[in-house]
Design a protein around this motif. Structure first.
Motif, PDB file in Angstrom:
ATOM      1  N   ALA A   1       0.812  -1.221   0.000  1.00 20.55           N
ATOM      2  CA  ALA A   1       0.000   0.000   0.000  1.00 20.55           C
ATOM      3  C   ALA A   1       0.837   1.258   0.000  1.00 20.55           C
ATOM      4  N   GLY A   2       2.102   1.145   0.269  1.00 19.99           N
ATOM      5  CA  GLY A   2       2.987   2.300   0.222  1.00 19.99           C
ATOM      6  C   GLY A   2       3.547   2.626   1.585  1.00 19.99           C
ATOM      7  N   LEU A   3       4.560   3.470   1.579  1.00 22.34           N
ATOM      8  CA  LEU A   3       5.179   3.911   2.825  1.00 22.34           C
ATOM      9  C   LEU A   3       4.396   5.075   3.399  1.00 22.34           C
ATOM     10  N   LEU A   4       4.174   5.032   4.691  1.00 25.03           N
ATOM     11  CA  LEU A   4       3.578   6.149   5.406  1.00 25.03           C
ATOM     12  C   LEU A   4       4.645   6.643   6.368  1.00 25.03           C
ATOM     13  N   GLU A   5       4.965   7.928   6.249  1.00 24.87           N
ATOM     14  CA  GLU A   5       6.046   8.489   7.051  1.00 24.87           C
ATOM     15  C   GLU A   5       5.720   9.936   7.373  1.00 24.87           C
ATOM     16  N   SER A   6       5.905  10.304   8.621  1.00 24.91           N
ATOM     17  CA  SER A   6       5.612  11.661   9.067  1.00 24.91           C
ATOM     18  C   SER A   6       6.427  12.682   8.270  1.00 24.91           C
ATOM     19  N   GLY A   7       5.742  13.702   7.767  1.00 28.61           N
ATOM     20  CA  GLY A   7       6.399  14.755   7.005  1.00 28.61           C
ATOM     21  C   GLY A   7       6.637  14.432   5.544  1.00 28.61           C
ATOM     22  N   ARG A   8       6.355  13.204   5.118  1.00 28.86           N
ATOM     23  CA  ARG A   8       6.621  12.791   3.739  1.00 28.86           C
ATOM     24  C   ARG A   8       5.406  12.209   3.033  1.00 28.86           C
ATOM     25  N   THR A   9       4.335  11.981   3.773  1.00 32.60           N
ATOM     26  CA  THR A   9       3.157  11.328   3.213  1.00 32.60           C
ATOM     27  C   THR A   9       2.013  12.323   3.109  1.00 32.60           C
ATOM     28  N   ALA A  10       1.444  12.430   1.926  1.00 33.22           N
ATOM     29  CA  ALA A  10       0.306  13.327   1.722  1.00 33.22           C
ATOM     30  C   ALA A  10      -0.949  12.739   2.367  1.00 33.22           C
ATOM     31  N   ARG A  11      -1.902  13.581   2.665  1.00 32.39           N
ATOM     32  CA  ARG A  11      -3.189  13.119   3.200  1.00 32.39           C
ATOM     33  C   ARG A  11      -3.838  12.172   2.194  1.00 32.39           C
ATOM     34  N   SER A  12      -4.434  11.098   2.719  1.00 34.74           N
ATOM     35  CA  SER A  12      -5.144  10.159   1.845  1.00 34.74           C
ATOM     36  C   SER A  12      -5.979   9.213   2.677  1.00 34.74           C
ATOM     37  N   ASP A  13      -6.819   8.459   1.981  1.00 34.11           N
ATOM     38  CA  ASP A  13      -7.629   7.436   2.635  1.00 34.11           C
ATOM     39  C   ASP A  13      -6.750   6.331   3.225  1.00 34.11           C
ATOM     40  N   VAL A  14      -5.606   6.061   2.613  1.00 34.55           N
ATOM     41  CA  VAL A  14      -4.714   5.013   3.108  1.00 34.55           C
ATOM     42  C   VAL A  14      -4.222   5.370   4.501  1.00 34.55           C
ATOM     43  N   VAL A  15      -3.881   6.624   4.712  1.00 27.39           N
ATOM     44  CA  VAL A  15      -3.471   7.058   6.047  1.00 27.39           C
ATOM     45  C   VAL A  15      -4.641   6.870   7.011  1.00 27.39           C
ATOM     46  N   GLY A  16      -5.817   7.219   6.577  1.00 32.15           N
ATOM     47  CA  GLY A  16      -7.006   7.008   7.400  1.00 32.15           C
ATOM     48  C   GLY A  16      -7.189   5.547   7.762  1.00 32.15           C
ATOM     49  N   LEU A  17      -6.924   4.655   6.811  1.00 33.76           N
ATOM     50  CA  LEU A  17      -7.026   3.226   7.092  1.00 33.76           C
ATOM     51  C   LEU A  17      -6.028   2.828   8.176  1.00 33.76           C
TER      52      LEU A  17
END
Length: 163
Positions: A44-60
């Motif tokens: 699903a991709g890397l989630l990292e503070s300061g580098r990840t844009a807002r998205s539904d994946v972050v919400g998940l």
């Protein structure tokens, strides 16, 4: 029973938000539609503070943290911020992963191991709550959001909870 149904609905919304929160994947793994295959959650991709844009994946991802009791529902924002990274480190440590605060293949894979089929749905079996998900006809992940299943997006925020 009513509280558990509401909790499941909230988790679905959160889960959708987490997956769509701007996570990116290598071009050879990324779906051109900005969606995530349920069978490919670890990519699903890397989630990292300061580098990840807002998205539904972050919400998940935030919904997964909520389902496991690490985050309050009101903290689900579809934004991978500092508090989410701190909470992620605690989750990773408690799941015997490198506690770096980055949600990558190992973290997604550990979470994906808690997915279980329940009738027509797939449920993330959280430590406190279940998070209902579903695979659409093409195998893409859908999250329960505001009473309906919606496609989980990696390239935008569509979750009701995060708008």
């Amino acid at each position: 029973m009513r509280g558990k149904t509401a909790a499941r609905a909230a988790l679905c919304v959160l889960a959708l938000g987490a997956l769509c929160a701007g996570a990116t994947r290598p071009e050879d793994e990324q779906e051109p539609s900005g969606r995530v295959l349920l069978s490919n959650l670890h990519a699903a991709g890397l989630l990292e503070s300061g580098r990840t844009a807002r998205s539904d994946v972050v919400g998940l991802w935030q919904a997964i943290l909520w389902a496991d009791g690490y985050m309050a529902r009101r903290q689900i924002s579809c934004t991978y911020d500092g508090p989410t990274a701190v909470t992620t480190r605690a989750w990773q440590s408690n799941h015997h992963l490198s506690a770096d605060g980055i949600v990558g293949p190992a973290t997604w894979g550990t979470a994906a191991a808690r997915l279980a089929p329940v009738g027509r749905w797939t449920v993330y079996r959280g430590e406190r709550y279940d998070l209902p998900l579903r695979r659409d006809a093409d195998g893409f992940l859908e999250v329960y959001d505001a009473g309906v299943f919606r496609p989980l997006r990696t390239d935008e925020v569509t979750l009701t909870l995060c708008r």
